[in-house]
Enzyme design. Structure first.
Site, PDB file in Angstrom:
ATOM      1  N   ARG A  46      -8.479 -32.832  45.884  1.00 35.09           N
ATOM      2  CA  ARG A  46      -7.789 -31.550  45.886  1.00 35.09           C
ATOM      3  C   ARG A  46      -6.423 -31.697  45.241  1.00 35.09           C
ATOM      4  O   ARG A  46      -5.950 -30.814  44.529  1.00 35.09           O
ATOM      5  CB  ARG A  46      -7.628 -31.014  47.320  1.00 35.09           C
ATOM      6  CG  ARG A  46      -7.013 -29.593  47.359  1.00 35.09           C
ATOM      7  CD  ARG A  46      -6.677 -29.139  48.764  1.00 35.09           C
ATOM      8  NE  ARG A  46      -5.589 -29.915  49.342  1.00 35.09           N
ATOM      9  CZ  ARG A  46      -5.690 -30.686  50.409  1.00 35.09           C
ATOM     10  NH1 ARG A  46      -6.860 -30.798  51.052  1.00 35.09           N
ATOM     11  NH2 ARG A  46      -4.654 -31.366  50.864  1.00 35.09           N
ATOM     12  N   TYR A  98      -2.671  -6.148  34.036  1.00 36.43           N
ATOM     13  CA  TYR A  98      -4.071  -6.425  34.384  1.00 36.43           C
ATOM     14  C   TYR A  98      -4.360  -5.925  35.800  1.00 36.43           C
ATOM     15  O   TYR A  98      -3.578  -6.166  36.724  1.00 36.43           O
ATOM     16  CB  TYR A  98      -4.340  -7.925  34.261  1.00 36.43           C
ATOM     17  CG  TYR A  98      -5.639  -8.366  34.894  1.00 36.43           C
ATOM     18  CD1 TYR A  98      -6.851  -7.754  34.559  1.00 36.43           C
ATOM     19  CD2 TYR A  98      -5.667  -9.384  35.836  1.00 36.43           C
ATOM     20  CE1 TYR A  98      -8.042  -8.140  35.143  1.00 36.43           C
ATOM     21  CE2 TYR A  98      -6.849  -9.784  36.432  1.00 36.43           C
ATOM     22  CZ  TYR A  98      -8.031  -9.155  36.080  1.00 36.43           C
ATOM     23  OH  TYR A  98      -9.214  -9.537  36.678  1.00 36.43           O
ATOM     24  N   ASP A 170       2.595 -14.048  31.462  1.00 38.22           N
ATOM     25  CA  ASP A 170       1.142 -14.167  31.343  1.00 38.22           C
ATOM     26  C   ASP A 170       0.822 -14.172  29.854  1.00 38.22           C
ATOM     27  O   ASP A 170       0.935 -13.165  29.168  1.00 38.22           O
ATOM     28  CB  ASP A 170       0.474 -12.983  32.054  1.00 38.22           C
ATOM     29  CG  ASP A 170      -1.049 -13.036  32.001  1.00 38.22           C
ATOM     30  OD1 ASP A 170      -1.596 -13.749  31.132  1.00 38.22           O
ATOM     31  OD2 ASP A 170      -1.695 -12.334  32.798  1.00 38.22           O
ATOM     32  N   LYS A 195     -10.380 -17.331  29.673  1.00 37.73           N
ATOM     33  CA  LYS A 195     -10.453 -16.546  28.454  1.00 37.73           C
ATOM     34  C   LYS A 195     -10.420 -17.437  27.212  1.00 37.73           C
ATOM     35  O   LYS A 195     -11.318 -18.235  27.001  1.00 37.73           O
ATOM     36  CB  LYS A 195      -9.335 -15.507  28.467  1.00 37.73           C
ATOM     37  CG  LYS A 195      -9.195 -14.737  29.804  1.00 37.73           C
ATOM     38  CD  LYS A 195     -10.459 -14.031  30.238  1.00 37.73           C
ATOM     39  CE  LYS A 195     -10.246 -13.025  31.363  1.00 37.73           C
ATOM     40  NZ  LYS A 195      -9.801 -13.562  32.645  1.00 37.73           N
TER      41      LYS A 195
END
Length: 379
Positions: A46, A98, A170, A195
């Site tokens: 992790r 978004y 972003d 993306k």
């Protein structure tokens, strides 16, 4: 080192055990320790994994950053940034955002006493009108999703510095191939790696990049403590995808330009949002901070009601009606009912996200086939 070379090599060396050129998939949850607390930098997956570390270092290099952190989704990355705040803090962000980010801000973190101001960021001077002693973060997208608003990254950086705000950008729509916000004064860059960076519609992932030691320390603590970390297989897939990022982005931009110009003069199209047009708002800013104008285009269908908009969106053969963007395949999306459905209708429409708006993610297929698909559907 130039961008394409960094995309292929940064953060990666041949495997010291086997000489494997590609970074191995270290599919393990834990690591042997020589003695309690004494290990080779890896204790539990992790926290760190060698495959993920290679990816984080590569992404950092592409954004000219000192540090990189990968998350299990773009929203996981955004979540980590907001978790640096506390009740009573305030955030200034854009009014064309978004839908998933808007939903997180308003439906999750607003419940914890964090206040969000959604404002017009096309003029950076607007920031100072909302900044006060409680304001801690400026969060922007540019180009915005889905109306491609261009926010002046450098000018916003000057305001953020004056107001002593953490400044996060972003950069999903542009990718590091087209712009590098840290070079223009941002403190943090966020990517939905799902993306353009992954590029093949087969991975969900997010990333944060920064060169600020203090911010990295805070974000790395949240990253490990809250556990929104990706697995090694996804990290491997993105490393593989990055090796063609410069080639893919060049093709996205070339195809996007042809299609944008075709749609701009089409009689069934009322409006085209694409920052490469000289009459696009803040086009000159886009020219200064971007190296090209990308493959994202939004269109408003002339006189189309919702039924007709749905019919058109569902009639393509090469473009696929789907969520997401930035893959090699071309996608078409209806933001009002898909990516931005969580935003109230009045707010959506005020930002230009009307019911007859469609968003195109132009892929890297042969341009003749994409054009034929568009001509047939819009005939």
């Amino acid at each position: 080192m130039k961008f394409g070379t960094k995309a292929i090599h940064a953060g990666q060396e041949p495997d010291p055990t086997t000489g494997a050129v590609m970074t191995p998939i270290y599919q393990t949850s834990t690591y042997a320790q020589e003695s309690p607390g004494k290990h080779k930098g890896y204790a539990y997956a992790r926290g760190k994994n060698p495959t993920r570390s290679a990816l984080e270092n590569c992404l950092a290099a592409l954004e000219n950053a000192k540090y990189g952190l990968c998350f299990s989704s773009g929203m996981g990355a955004t979540d980590a940034v907001i978790k640096m705040l506390k009740p009573g803090d305030e955030v200034i962000t854009g009014n064309d955002l978004y839908g998933g980010t808007y939903r997180m801000f308003t439906k999750v973190f607003a419940n914890y006493g964090i206040k969000f101001h959604f404002i017009d960021l096309s003029n950076p001077d607007n920031i100072s009108k909302y900044a006060n002693e409680n304001t801690k973060l400026l969060w922007i997208e540019t180009p915005t999703n889905p109306t491609m608003q261009i926010v002046d990254i450098k000018a916003c950086a000057a305001v953020a510095k004056k107001q002593q705000l953490i400044y996060a950008v972003d950069n999903t729509f542009a990718s590091p191939y087209l712009q590098n916000p840290l070079d223009l004064g941002a403190d943090i860059v966020m990517h939905s790696v799902t993306k353009y960076l992954g590029g093949h519609s087969d991975v969900v992932m997010g990333a944060l990049l920064t060169s600020d030691d203090s911010l990295y320390e805070k974000l790395a603590f949240i990253h490990n403590s809250c556990g929104a970390t990706p697995g090694p297989m996804d990290s491997f897939l993105v490393l593989r995808g990055l090796k063609t990022l410069h080639l893919r982005m060049k093709a996205h931009c070339e195809n996007g330009k042809v299609i944008a110009h075709f749609l701009k003069t089409h009689p069934k199209i009322e409006k085209v949002y694409w920052p490469g047009f000289t009459d696009h708002p803040n086009h000159e800013v886009a020219k200064q901070q971007m190296r090209d104008f990308g493959g994202m285009i939004s269109i408003v269908l002339k006189g189309a009601d919702l039924k007709e908009t749905f019919r058109i969106a569902s009639s393509f053969e090469v473009f696929t009606l789907a969520e997401s963007l930035g893959g090699v395949e071309s996608l078409i999306n209806h933001p009002a009912t898909m990516t931005h459905a969580s935003i109230p209708k009045a707010e959506r429409e005020a930002a230009g996200v009307v019911d007859n708006l469609l968003r195109l993610s132009v892929g890297v297929e042969d341009i003749e086939d994409l054009m034929e698909d568009l001509k047939r559907v819009l005939a």
